[in-house]
Design a protein around this motif. Structure first.
Motif, short mmCIF file in Angstrom:
data_model
loop_
_atom_site.label_atom_id
_atom_site.label_comp_id
_atom_site.label_asym_id
_atom_site.label_seq_id
_atom_site.Cartn_x
_atom_site.Cartn_y
_atom_site.Cartn_z
N ALA A 293 -2.21 -6.30 -9.99
CA ALA A 293 -1.07 -6.35 -10.92
C ALA A 293 -1.35 -5.49 -12.15
N LEU A 294 -2.59 -5.49 -12.64
CA LEU A 294 -2.92 -4.66 -13.81
C LEU A 294 -3.11 -3.21 -13.37
N TYR A 295 -3.77 -3.02 -12.25
CA TYR A 295 -4.04 -1.65 -11.78
C TYR A 295 -2.74 -0.88 -11.59
N MET A 296 -1.73 -1.57 -11.02
CA MET A 296 -0.44 -0.92 -10.76
C MET A 296 0.32 -0.66 -12.07
N SER A 297 -0.01 -1.46 -13.12
CA SER A 297 0.70 -1.29 -14.41
C SER A 297 -0.15 -0.52 -15.41
#
Length: 890
Positions: free
Chosen positions: A212-216
């Motif tokens: 979720a953080l990597y994609m954002s």
């Protein structure tokens, strides 16, 4: 939400518990009595229901009482929630959820804490309603509700971030996937509290990096750039913290943005808020530690170095400034006495290094972080920083007025910080630097005197290397006398710095100190008469280091008369339960080893005291009342290590003392202790005693061997490698002395040593060396047991033998190699190339007997293989190895 609760509190119970909590938070109440009453109430099954009711609905009560109810509830939940009746569990959960958005911030915060603790017990799947409630609060646009939800999420992220990143039956998405977009939106909130909580939450995920953080990531990085100049210092600090964490664990993410980030960090390093500047300053060391290409930082150095220097100047509120006013007439406070840690005895090549660069006041602050940053930069960029740095240092040193003392002090600190990294550029100027520093040892400002001691100690190695240069000795003498003068300073901070600096100089100078021993001892003992407890510890270290440095040179009556009587007097004054014994025990250990047989005149009372200390502590472990003291295993560890020092110093002279004592039984108990450091020191002493008086171990020999062998199991090695190291060494020492009596444990020991030799990766060098030596010693005394198994370990063993320096232990191992090959020559043919490499690893075999044994083995194999077979074997070896084998006549 859960169905409306059926439980209702009784008015009287509510009143009694409320009154009790009011007393609980009152500073003047009888806390012990109140605690007993709270324990009494906690026996009632619905006590926690009352607590959550007071927290959630105690409108008539003070905020402090409601918070106290919440904190008590939190502790109770941690201990007993899982065993509570189900209705109570459901009631507590249902009462907490409506309070997430309570109007009072203190109540919201307490509720968030309780929710976080409860969440750690039940996890996501055990409280789906919590996520529905949090989600609803985040979307409410009501500040109290949003802040309360964010506070709870932040606390959960802080404690168990990975728990929000799992699939949960009943939820369409992982919780973090649902929360992440909403949290990122809060980066733009007009409310600083929400921006701070949002940043705090996401920063917790940098290390675990959910998808979720990597994609954002782009949105997150853009958010960080936007918040870098936020009006709130708390937010700016968290932005810097994010950059530091990213560079440490995800440098590839930052690399494309490094120039912009570095520019922002450089600005933040000058922030008016010290906490922001400190967080930014951590970036420089982190950046250098992850081996980013240094060119990225190079262009910033002309602006970065002046910033670091100006941040190294003492702040007006630095507590060191107040401490520096204390002269030796001020009594030490208990909090001045830092906890001390004794390093258990380790037999082998790698002993830990003390880091004496520790500042006297252990509070990490902008000044220390900036100095550490300069140190790291000097190690990465070397002399290339000098053209920027030296003019600034010279400019600060030139300011001689009293008002500029802090700037002068910073210049001296800077010279110490760059001592290692820039030494090639500084070395030609070392005489001028030292000549400039020596007068500062007598400066009127104590903090200049103390930092000058430290800076000179940083150049110790190079000062000793320069002894043969023109004026080198004169310079050394001036430093030596200057530090000794400062050891007798009236200021406690200067005493401490001078003593630590002197210990560093001693380590480097070693035998160069011998001509000065009398004057050194006179100064140290003069200090011994006036130091208070805190600095006495450092003085003991300086005295112990002196003994290590000059060894047997100390063993002269004129020196012993100076330093032993005061030490013995102190030794007799201190009670068996006094922790001030620890540094004295350590000091005596070094002295006993240095004096050797010269310590014999002091040995009997010291030996007996160690035995008494171990005995009384073993009693205190079972019955503190009978022992008259609380158990503290450090007394045992220090006593065992001093006994080892006595054995090492006195050799066979210790035998009569051991014979008249119950050391053997005490030692066996210590070898089986559950604490690793006690076992480590006990096994070191076992090895030392094996060398000089194995006869006194005899009655319990097999028990000692069994206990030592147990320490070598794969799990034991993993749990306590230093214990395994000492056990391995002790078994080898015993083997040499007791011969065939070691047979019962040989196979079990070898089966543990072979995996160590076959998979040495990640193990310390000392354990590998000791394993190879012990395997050799077992082979020497039991070749017929070992020889049938040698094809399992010969290659790995020979590889380890190659790494060991020439000494008598290596000789023992090679006696074993020769004995085993003689017992089963054909069994080693497959490993012949490895045996040749091991034999070639000697610089010179001093023992004629061993040399001829190795010649026999080599020539035997040459005959066995015939010329063509031998040539084939030689062809597989490096030419240098073949060349060195020629000394064995092959």
């Amino acid at each position: 939400m859960a169905a409306p609760a059926l439980w209702q509190p009784q008015e009287q119970g509510l009143r009694e518990i409320g009154t009790l909590l009011e007393a609980h938070i009152s500073p003047n109440s009888d806390q012990a009595r109140i605690w007993q009453q709270l324990q009494h109430y906690s026996q009632f099954p619905d006590f926690n229901n009352y607590l959550v009711f007071l927290l959630a609905r105690g409108e008539g009560k003070s905020i402090e009482v409601r918070q106290a109810a919440g904190l008590l509830l939190k502790n109770n939940l941690r201990a007993t929630f899982s065993s509570m009746p189900l209705p109570s569990q459901q009631y507590i959960k249902s009462e907490l959820l409506p309070c997430i958005g309570a109007t009072n911030r203190a109540i919201r915060s307490t509720v968030g804490t309780v929710i976080s603790v409860l969440f750690q017990i039940v996890r996501v799947s055990g409280w789906i309603e919590l996520f529905q409630a949090l989600h609803k609060c985040l979307d409410s646009n009501d500040l109290d509700h949003m802040e309360g939800a964010m506070d709870a999420i932040y606390k959960i992220c802080e404690d168990v971030p990975e728990e929000l990143d799992i699939d949960v039956p009943g939820l369409p998405e992982r919780p973090i996937n649902v929360f992440m977009p909403r949290i990122l939106q809060f980066f733009q909130s007009p409310h600083a509290s929400l921006r701070k909580l949002a940043l705090g939450c996401i920063n917790q995920y940098i290390v675990v990096m959910p998808s979720a953080l990597y994609m954002s990531m782009d949105q997150y990085l853009q958010g960080l750039f936007n918040l870098a100049k936020d009006p709130s210092a708390d937010v700016r600090k968290l932005v810097c913290s994010a950059w530091v964490q990213l560079i440490e664990v995800r440098p590839s993410i930052l690399e494309p943005h490094l120039k912009n980030v570095t520019e922002l960090i450089l600005q933040a390093n000058k922030d008016s808020d010290d906490d922001v500047a400190l967080e930014a300053c951590e970036f420089w060391s982190a950046c250098c530690d992850v081996s980013m290409p240094p060119e990225g930082l190079q262009e910033f150095l002309p602006r970065l170095i002046p910033t670091l220097l100006s941040n190294m100047v003492y702040a007006d509120d630095d507590e060191s400034l107040a401490d520096a006013e204390e002269d030796e007439s001020f009594p030490d406070r208990d909090q001045d006495l830092k906890p001390r840690f004794h390093a258990s005895r380790l037999h082998g090549s790698e002993t830990g290094e003390d880091d004496d660069d520790d500042d006297a006041v252990n509070v990490w602050n902008l000044r220390k972080c900036s100095a550490a940053g300069l140190d790291v930069l000097s190690n990465v960029f070397g002399d290339s920083i000098l053209p920027t740095l030296m003019p600034l240092i010279e400019q600060n040193l030139a300011r001689t007025d009293d008002d500029s003392w802090k700037e002068r002090e910073t210049a001296v600190l800077s010279l110490g910080a760059i001592a290692e990294g820039c030494i090639s550029g500084l070395y030609p100027h070392l005489p001028q630097i030292v000549a400039f520093l020596i007068p500062l040892l007598d400066d009127k400002f104590p903090l200049i005197r103390s930092i000058t001691c430290w800076t000179l100690s940083r150049y110790s190695k190079f000062i000793i290397q320069s002894l043969d240069h023109p004026n080198g000795r004169e310079q050394f003498d001036k430093i030596l006398m200057g530090l000794l003068r400062r050891i007798l300073d009236t200021n406690k901070r200067v005493q401490e710095a001078a003593c630590s600096a002197f210990a560093t100089l001693e380590e480097e100078a070693a035998e160069e100190l011998v001509p000065h021993l009398e004057v050194i001892l006179q100064h140290l003992m003069c200090a011994y008469g006036k130091y208070q407890r805190r600095n006495l510890r450092i003085l003991y270290d300086a005295l112990g280091t002196l003994a290590d440095a000059v060894g047997a040179e100390l063993n002269q009556a004129k020196y012993l008369d100076i330093f032993m009587p005061p030490l013995i007097t102190k030794w007799q004054q201190l009670q068996n339960s006094d922790k001030d014994l620890f540094p004295l025990l350590e000091c005596f250990t070094s002295i006993a080893q240095a004096l050797g047989p010269g310590f014999a005149q002091f040995a009997e009372p010291v030996f007996q005291r160690c035995i008494n200390l171990i005995q009384s502590q073993q009693l205190a472990k079972i019955d503190p009342t009978a022992a008259g003291m609380l158990y503290d295993r450090e007394f045992i560890v220090c006593s065992l290590d001093l006994l080892s020092g006595l054995v090492e110093g006195l050799g066979a002279g210790i035998e009569s003392l051991v014979a008249q004592s119950n050391l053997r039984d005490l030692l066996l108990q210590c070898c089986m202790d559950e604490a690793a450091d006690v076992r480590q020191s006990a096994l070191a002493l076992l090895g030392d005693l094996s060398r000089v008086c194995p006869i006194h171990l005899h009655p319990r020999l097999q028990e000692f061997l069994t206990v030592a062998a147990k320490q070598l199991s794969p799990q034991s090695v993993k749990d306590a490698v230093s214990v395994a190291n000492n056990a391995c060494w002790a078994i080898g020492e015993l083997a040499i002395k007791i011969g065939k009596e070691i047979e019962p444990v040989v196979i079990s020991v070898v089966s543990c040593l072979v995996p160590i030799l076959k998979s040495p990766e990640g193990l310390n060098k000392s354990l590998i060396e000791n394993s190879a030596i012990t395997l050799g010693r077992l082979s020497w005394v039991c070749p017929d047991i070992m020889a049938p198994h040698m094809d399992h370990f010969m290659q790995a063993w020979c590889s380890a033998l190659c790494m060991i320096r020439d000494d008598f232990e290596k000789e023992d191992a090679f006696h074993g190699l020769c004995a085993m090959v003689a017992a089963n020559p054909s069994g080693a043919v497959g490993s012949l190339a490895y045996i040749c490499q091991a034999c070639a690893s000697w610089t010179e075999i001093k023992s004629e007997g061993l040399h001829s044994e190795v010649c026999q083995i080599m020539n035997g194999y040459k005959q066995l293989l015939g010329n063509s077979g031998w040539e084939q074997c030689m062809a597989t070896l490096e030419p240098s190895v073949v060349q060195r084998l020629a000394r064995y006549g092959v």
